[in-house]
Scaffold this motif. Sequence first.
Motif, PDB file in Angstrom:
ATOM      1  N   THR A  64      -0.316   7.393   1.747  1.00 12.07           N
ATOM      2  CA  THR A  64       0.948   6.919   2.300  1.00 12.07           C
ATOM      3  C   THR A  64       1.748   6.316   1.167  1.00 12.07           C
ATOM      4  OG1 THR A  64      -0.028   6.466   4.460  1.00 12.07           O
ATOM      5  CG2 THR A  64       2.044   5.341   3.940  1.00 12.07           C
ATOM      6  N   VAL A  65       2.982   6.785   1.005  1.00 14.07           N
ATOM      7  CA  VAL A  65       3.865   6.230  -0.014  1.00 14.07           C
ATOM      8  C   VAL A  65       5.027   5.529   0.674  1.00 14.07           C
ATOM      9  CG1 VAL A  65       3.259   7.874  -1.830  1.00 14.07           C
ATOM     10  CG2 VAL A  65       5.132   8.410  -0.270  1.00 14.07           C
ATOM     11  N   VAL A  66       5.617   4.590  -0.049  1.00 11.77           N
ATOM     12  CA  VAL A  66       6.743   3.821   0.458  1.00 11.77           C
ATOM     13  C   VAL A  66       7.948   4.138  -0.422  1.00 11.77           C
ATOM     14  CG1 VAL A  66       7.625   1.519   0.966  1.00 11.77           C
ATOM     15  CG2 VAL A  66       5.171   1.981   1.177  1.00 11.77           C
ATOM     16  N   LEU A  67       9.027   4.596   0.212  1.00 16.19           N
ATOM     17  CA  LEU A  67      10.283   4.780  -0.522  1.00 16.19           C
ATOM     18  C   LEU A  67      11.195   3.638  -0.110  1.00 16.19           C
ATOM     19  CD1 LEU A  67      10.965   8.618  -0.274  1.00 16.19           C
ATOM     20  CD2 LEU A  67       9.586   7.358  -1.917  1.00 16.19           C
ATOM     21  N   GLN A  68      11.337   2.683  -1.018  1.00 16.27           N
ATOM     22  CA  GLN A  68      12.157   1.519  -0.711  1.00 16.27           C
ATOM     23  C   GLN A  68      12.973   1.104  -1.919  1.00 16.27           C
ATOM     24  OE1 GLN A  68      10.023  -1.820   0.992  1.00 16.27           O
ATOM     25  NE2 GLN A  68      11.906  -2.760   1.719  1.00 16.27           N
ATOM     26  N   ALA A 150      -1.402  -8.955  10.284  1.00 17.93           N
ATOM     27  CA  ALA A 150      -1.016  -7.736   9.570  1.00 17.93           C
ATOM     28  C   ALA A 150      -0.439  -8.104   8.219  1.00 17.93           C
ATOM     29  CB  ALA A 150      -0.002  -6.945  10.376  1.00 17.93           C
ATOM     30  N   GLY A 151      -0.739  -7.285   7.209  1.00 17.47           N
ATOM     31  CA  GLY A 151      -0.234  -7.533   5.868  1.00 17.47           C
ATOM     32  C   GLY A 151       1.215  -7.110   5.729  1.00 17.47           C
ATOM     33  N   ASP A 152       1.902  -7.651   4.757  1.00 18.46           N
ATOM     34  CA  ASP A 152       3.285  -7.279   4.502  1.00 18.46           C
ATOM     35  C   ASP A 152       3.348  -5.988   3.719  1.00 18.46           C
ATOM     36  OD1 ASP A 152       4.279  -9.489   5.751  1.00 18.46           O
ATOM     37  OD2 ASP A 152       4.391 -10.704   3.921  1.00 18.46           O
ATOM     38  N   ALA A 153       4.486  -5.320   3.794  1.00 19.83           N
ATOM     39  CA  ALA A 153       4.708  -4.102   3.014  1.00 19.83           C
ATOM     40  C   ALA A 153       4.753  -4.462   1.543  1.00 19.83           C
ATOM     41  CB  ALA A 153       6.008  -3.435   3.441  1.00 19.83           C
ATOM     42  N   ASP A 154       4.287  -3.565   0.723  1.00 22.21           N
ATOM     43  CA  ASP A 154       4.287  -3.771  -0.712  1.00 22.21           C
ATOM     44  C   ASP A 154       5.603  -3.267  -1.281  1.00 22.21           C
ATOM     45  OD1 ASP A 154       3.045  -4.423  -3.217  1.00 22.21           O
ATOM     46  OD2 ASP A 154       2.834  -2.271  -3.552  1.00 22.21           O
ATOM     47  N   ASP A 155       6.391  -4.128  -1.869  1.00 22.41           N
ATOM     48  CA  ASP A 155       7.703  -3.741  -2.379  1.00 22.41           C
ATOM     49  C   ASP A 155       7.633  -2.962  -3.680  1.00 22.41           C
ATOM     50  OD1 ASP A 155       9.025  -4.790  -0.262  1.00 22.41           O
ATOM     51  OD2 ASP A 155       9.551  -6.681  -1.252  1.00 22.41           O
ATOM     52  N   ASP A 156       6.433  -2.764  -4.253  1.00 21.89           N
ATOM     53  CA  ASP A 156       6.323  -1.995  -5.483  1.00 21.89           C
ATOM     54  C   ASP A 156       6.229  -0.507  -5.208  1.00 21.89           C
ATOM     55  OD1 ASP A 156       6.403  -4.255  -7.015  1.00 21.89           O
ATOM     56  OD2 ASP A 156       4.223  -4.461  -7.137  1.00 21.89           O
ATOM     57  N   ASP A 157       6.377  -0.105  -3.950  1.00 21.55           N
ATOM     58  CA  ASP A 157       6.322   1.298  -3.564  1.00 21.55           C
ATOM     59  C   ASP A 157       5.025   1.958  -3.987  1.00 21.55           C
ATOM     60  OD1 ASP A 157       8.873   1.363  -2.366  1.00 21.55           O
ATOM     61  OD2 ASP A 157       9.751   1.441  -4.368  1.00 21.55           O
ATOM     62  N   GLU A 158       3.957   1.190  -4.027  1.00 23.54           N
ATOM     63  CA  GLU A 158       2.663   1.771  -4.340  1.00 23.54           C
ATOM     64  C   GLU A 158       2.094   2.386  -3.085  1.00 23.54           C
ATOM     65  OE1 GLU A 158       1.534  -1.156  -7.973  1.00 23.54           O
ATOM     66  OE2 GLU A 158       0.145  -0.975  -6.343  1.00 23.54           O
ATOM     67  N   ALA A 159       1.139   3.238  -3.257  1.00 24.44           N
ATOM     68  CA  ALA A 159       0.522   3.881  -2.096  1.00 24.44           C
ATOM     69  C   ALA A 159      -0.179   2.825  -1.267  1.00 24.44           C
ATOM     70  CB  ALA A 159      -0.485   4.926  -2.554  1.00 24.44           C
ATOM     71  N   ALA A 160      -0.005   2.918   0.017  1.00 28.12           N
ATOM     72  CA  ALA A 160      -0.715   2.039   0.920  1.00 28.12           C
ATOM     73  C   ALA A 160      -2.052   2.701   1.203  1.00 28.12           C
ATOM     74  CB  ALA A 160       0.084   1.862   2.198  1.00 28.12           C
ATOM     75  N   THR A 161      -3.112   1.978   0.993  1.00 27.48           N
ATOM     76  CA  THR A 161      -4.429   2.555   1.176  1.00 27.48           C
ATOM     77  C   THR A 161      -4.837   2.400   2.626  1.00 27.48           C
ATOM     78  OG1 THR A 161      -4.984   1.920  -1.063  1.00 27.48           O
ATOM     79  CG2 THR A 161      -6.819   2.493   0.391  1.00 27.48           C
ATOM     80  N   PRO A 162      -5.001   3.527   3.325  1.00 27.00           N
ATOM     81  CA  PRO A 162      -5.434   3.423   4.712  1.00 27.00           C
ATOM     82  C   PRO A 162      -6.881   2.959   4.770  1.00 27.00           C
ATOM     83  CG  PRO A 162      -5.267   5.725   4.052  1.00 27.00           C
ATOM     84  CD  PRO A 162      -4.792   4.890   2.905  1.00 27.00           C
ATOM     85  N   PRO A 163      -7.302   2.440   5.928  1.00 25.31           N
ATOM     86  CA  PRO A 163      -8.695   2.016   6.051  1.00 25.31           C
ATOM     87  C   PRO A 163      -9.628   3.183   5.757  1.00 25.31           C
ATOM     88  CG  PRO A 163      -7.414   1.349   7.969  1.00 25.31           C
ATOM     89  CD  PRO A 163      -6.541   2.210   7.121  1.00 25.31           C
ATOM     90  N   ALA A 164     -10.846   2.875   5.348  1.00 20.16           N
ATOM     91  CA  ALA A 164     -11.814   3.922   5.023  1.00 20.16           C
ATOM     92  C   ALA A 164     -12.017   4.825   6.230  1.00 20.16           C
ATOM     93  CB  ALA A 164     -13.134   3.286   4.613  1.00 20.16           C
ATOM     94  N   ALA A 165     -12.064   6.106   5.961  1.00 22.94           N
ATOM     95  CA  ALA A 165     -12.197   7.072   7.046  1.00 22.94           C
ATOM     96  C   ALA A 165     -13.594   6.996   7.643  1.00 22.94           C
ATOM     97  CB  ALA A 165     -11.930   8.477   6.530  1.00 22.94           C
ATOM     98  N   THR A 166     -13.631   7.080   8.959  1.00 16.98           N
ATOM     99  CA  THR A 166     -14.906   7.180   9.644  1.00 16.98           C
ATOM    100  C   THR A 166     -15.110   8.644   9.963  1.00 16.98           C
ATOM    101  OG1 THR A 166     -13.807   6.769  11.735  1.00 16.98           O
ATOM    102  CG2 THR A 166     -14.755   4.853  10.617  1.00 16.98           C
ATOM    103  N   GLU A 167     -16.064   8.959  10.787  1.00 16.70           N
ATOM    104  CA  GLU A 167     -16.325  10.352  11.099  1.00 16.70           C
ATOM    105  C   GLU A 167     -15.147  10.943  11.862  1.00 16.70           C
ATOM    106  OE1 GLU A 167     -19.632  12.719  13.626  1.00 16.70           O
ATOM    107  OE2 GLU A 167     -20.274  10.998  12.444  1.00 16.70           O
ATOM    108  N   GLY A 168     -14.627  12.089  11.411  1.00 16.77           N
ATOM    109  CA  GLY A 168     -13.514  12.754  12.089  1.00 16.77           C
ATOM    110  C   GLY A 168     -12.185  12.164  11.689  1.00 16.77           C
TER     111      GLY A 168
END
Length: 181
Positions: A64-68, A150-168
Amino acid sequence: MVDDLIRYDVLVQDALRGVVRKVMREVADGGLPGEHHFYIAFDTTAPGVRMSSRLRQQHPEEMTVVLQHQFWDLSVTEHTFEVGLSFGGVPERLLVPFASVKGFFDPSVQFGLQFDPANNSPEAQKPTGPTAVPSLAAAAVQPPAQDDDAGDADDDDEAATPPAATEGAEVVSLDAFRKKP
């Protein structure tokens, strides 16, 4: 049940990807208007995605990327967008086919779309029998619930790391990326 030989699910997703394409073209031409900004989630394994091996290692399936505030050289074609972003202080260039986009969210107006990239594969476009309603959230998107943790958005437009994937497959809430009022 009757076979859907027209594939309305694919047509609807293509039309809504056209909304994302049009918005991205307008931003490429004139910049982000007002408080608008975008969270764009995409499948990093999809054909045509270009990114550094460093980013691919960090985001082997989805990103996930942020364009801001800090993005540059946004260019949009009929099938892709390309943009420069900074990840951990390192400038990178991404090429993302619209067909790989899994989600688009503009928190400034609570607008979001969710796509099923599996419906874009050649195999998925062949009629195979009854099909389900596409998993899309359109203009009638409900605003995410307010969560004080909930955490705030990162204004550095870095990729937001989604939670670790579980099965499926896993749906990731964008609540963690919203700015609190």
